[in-house]
Design a protein around this motif. Sequence first.
Motif, PDB file in Angstrom:
ATOM      1  N   VAL A 218       0.853  -1.189   0.000  1.00 41.04           N
ATOM      2  CA  VAL A 218       0.000   0.000   0.000  1.00 41.04           C
ATOM      3  C   VAL A 218       0.891   1.241   0.000  1.00 41.04           C
ATOM      4  N   GLY A 219       0.661   2.128  -0.945  1.00 41.48           N
ATOM      5  CA  GLY A 219       1.393   3.389  -0.999  1.00 41.48           C
ATOM      6  C   GLY A 219       0.462   4.527  -1.391  1.00 41.48           C
ATOM      7  N   THR A 220       0.809   5.734  -0.955  1.00 42.22           N
ATOM      8  CA  THR A 220      -0.054   6.891  -1.229  1.00 42.22           C
ATOM      9  C   THR A 220       0.713   8.072  -1.813  1.00 42.22           C
ATOM     10  N   GLY A 221       2.033   7.914  -2.001  1.00 40.98           N
ATOM     11  CA  GLY A 221       2.828   9.041  -2.459  1.00 40.98           C
ATOM     12  C   GLY A 221       3.175  10.017  -1.351  1.00 40.98           C
ATOM     13  N   LEU A 251      15.554  -0.782  -4.795  1.00 37.09           N
ATOM     14  CA  LEU A 251      16.518  -0.094  -5.639  1.00 37.09           C
ATOM     15  C   LEU A 251      16.104  -0.194  -7.100  1.00 37.09           C
ATOM     16  N   SER A 252      16.099   0.927  -7.801  1.00 36.91           N
ATOM     17  CA  SER A 252      15.753   0.904  -9.223  1.00 36.91           C
ATOM     18  C   SER A 252      16.219   2.175  -9.915  1.00 36.91           C
ATOM     19  N   PHE A 253      16.757   1.994 -11.118  1.00 37.57           N
ATOM     20  CA  PHE A 253      17.021   3.133 -11.992  1.00 37.57           C
ATOM     21  C   PHE A 253      16.185   3.028 -13.267  1.00 37.57           C
ATOM     22  N   ARG A 259      10.240   9.490  -6.703  1.00 33.46           N
ATOM     23  CA  ARG A 259      10.313   9.099  -5.296  1.00 33.46           C
ATOM     24  C   ARG A 259      10.821   7.673  -5.109  1.00 33.46           C
ATOM     25  N   HIS A 260      10.803   6.884  -6.191  1.00 30.29           N
ATOM     26  CA  HIS A 260      11.320   5.513  -6.120  1.00 30.29           C
ATOM     27  C   HIS A 260      12.616   5.340  -6.913  1.00 30.29           C
ATOM     28  N   LEU A 261      13.177   6.421  -7.447  1.00 37.92           N
ATOM     29  CA  LEU A 261      14.394   6.332  -8.252  1.00 37.92           C
ATOM     30  C   LEU A 261      15.616   6.223  -7.341  1.00 37.92           C
ATOM     31  N   GLY A 262      16.557   5.356  -7.698  1.00 39.08           N
ATOM     32  CA  GLY A 262      17.665   5.057  -6.806  1.00 39.08           C
ATOM     33  C   GLY A 262      17.128   4.185  -5.688  1.00 39.08           C
ATOM     34  N   ILE A 263      17.355   4.591  -4.444  1.00 41.66           N
ATOM     35  CA  ILE A 263      16.717   3.895  -3.313  1.00 41.66           C
ATOM     36  C   ILE A 263      15.373   4.559  -3.049  1.00 41.66           C
ATOM     37  N   SER A 264      14.325   3.769  -3.030  1.00 40.69           N
ATOM     38  CA  SER A 264      12.965   4.283  -2.847  1.00 40.69           C
ATOM     39  C   SER A 264      12.822   5.036  -1.531  1.00 40.69           C
ATOM     40  N   PHE A 340      16.915  -3.916  -9.244  1.00 40.90           N
ATOM     41  CA  PHE A 340      15.925  -4.291  -8.226  1.00 40.90           C
ATOM     42  C   PHE A 340      16.162  -5.729  -7.781  1.00 40.90           C
ATOM     43  N   PHE A 341      16.316  -6.633  -8.730  1.00 41.22           N
ATOM     44  CA  PHE A 341      16.464  -8.050  -8.417  1.00 41.22           C
ATOM     45  C   PHE A 341      17.866  -8.367  -7.905  1.00 41.22           C
ATOM     46  N   LEU A 342      18.875  -7.673  -8.431  1.00 38.57           N
ATOM     47  CA  LEU A 342      20.240  -7.895  -7.961  1.00 38.57           C
ATOM     48  C   LEU A 342      20.392  -7.518  -6.488  1.00 38.57           C
ATOM     49  N   ALA A 343      19.636  -6.510  -6.040  1.00 44.11           N
ATOM     50  CA  ALA A 343      19.703  -6.120  -4.627  1.00 44.11           C
ATOM     51  C   ALA A 343      19.265  -7.272  -3.728  1.00 44.11           C
TER      52      ALA A 343
END
Length: 360
Positions: A218-221, A251-253, A259-264, A340-343
């Motif tokens: 669940v997320g709301t920004g 983690l994602s680029f 808000r989720h770029l790099g470490i969320s 994301f998966f490598l983390a």
Amino acid sequence: MLNRQTGTVKSLKKITEGLEEALVEIQGAEAKAYVFPFLTGQLQPNDEVLLNTTAVDLKLGSGGYHFVMGKLQDQQVKYTTPGHIMKLRYTPLQLKVCAVEEPDSPHHALMVRVQSLSGTPVICGSLHSMLIPCVCGLVSVNPRLKIAYVMTDGGALPLALSQAVASLKKNSLLCGTVTTGHAFGGDYEAVNLYSGLLAAKEILKADVIIVLMGPGVVGTGTTWGNTALEVGQIINAVTTLDGVAYCIPRLSFAEKRTRHLGISHHTLTALGKVALGAASIVLPALNDGQKEIVLTQLKREGMEKHRLIWGRGHDGIRLACELGLMMSHMGRSYEEDPLFFLAGAAAGEEVARRVNCELM
């Protein structure tokens, strides 16, 4: 509010142990619906059913599935199994389980005695899609490890919804599962996270414990309006019980949302503001530009109490691919969002290496 429709079951297909897919006819149109026989009773073609259609009506991330609430025909089902603990309490679907802590449980005496994880490593993360890479990371380094999965109630509540758990069990990569809080359907049930962790160590005899919510988050920004903040609470529980906490950062680029770029921001808030205990944050190898962004994020959020470990993750990903285990996150594959998966895999690999060193 609950959107409801009636429909007729046309066919049924088993997805996992405890989960079926029904093709239902609703006002002349066909639709898919999830069925949990443990909650609804066993269904047959031509059964008239009541459906919860809310998620599909709102176009939420349930994959286009309705949920069968029950049969419309009269039915009486009475279970005589042990247990007095209720999950989904005070709802029409409240269900009885036999929790490991309660007097009816054969493990009650053990759960009265145990008070500590005694240094057991616990890997936590914020998304269910971290489970497969993390397990494969562990197994790629040490295939003899006993790995337990503890599922919180931050996402989906029925463990049967997890095709990841089903595939990992099919490949004998998990020694067992524990569902905590209002989550249900694990090999063992626990009232809360603390006793769930102790059950994983003492009943399942786990060498390593992985704690993640079920499918869905669940997320709301907003900073505080997400269930991923439970990562900080998991670290606190592990610290209280004398375990050793490791964190898989989200983690994602490949993310379009800043808000989720790099470490969320989910991970950053959980580690920086919720976690009172210390954890080891495991990151895979990054290029110079990515590393600069991630280190800036961590410094800005004040992560001094945590330890940063650089890993890789490629061995875990290779094993997942060899076993044909499906990895997907927000509709993205490994090829589309590798970090994301490598983390998750890197965390598994690093923890397995540390367990190996302790056993030498």
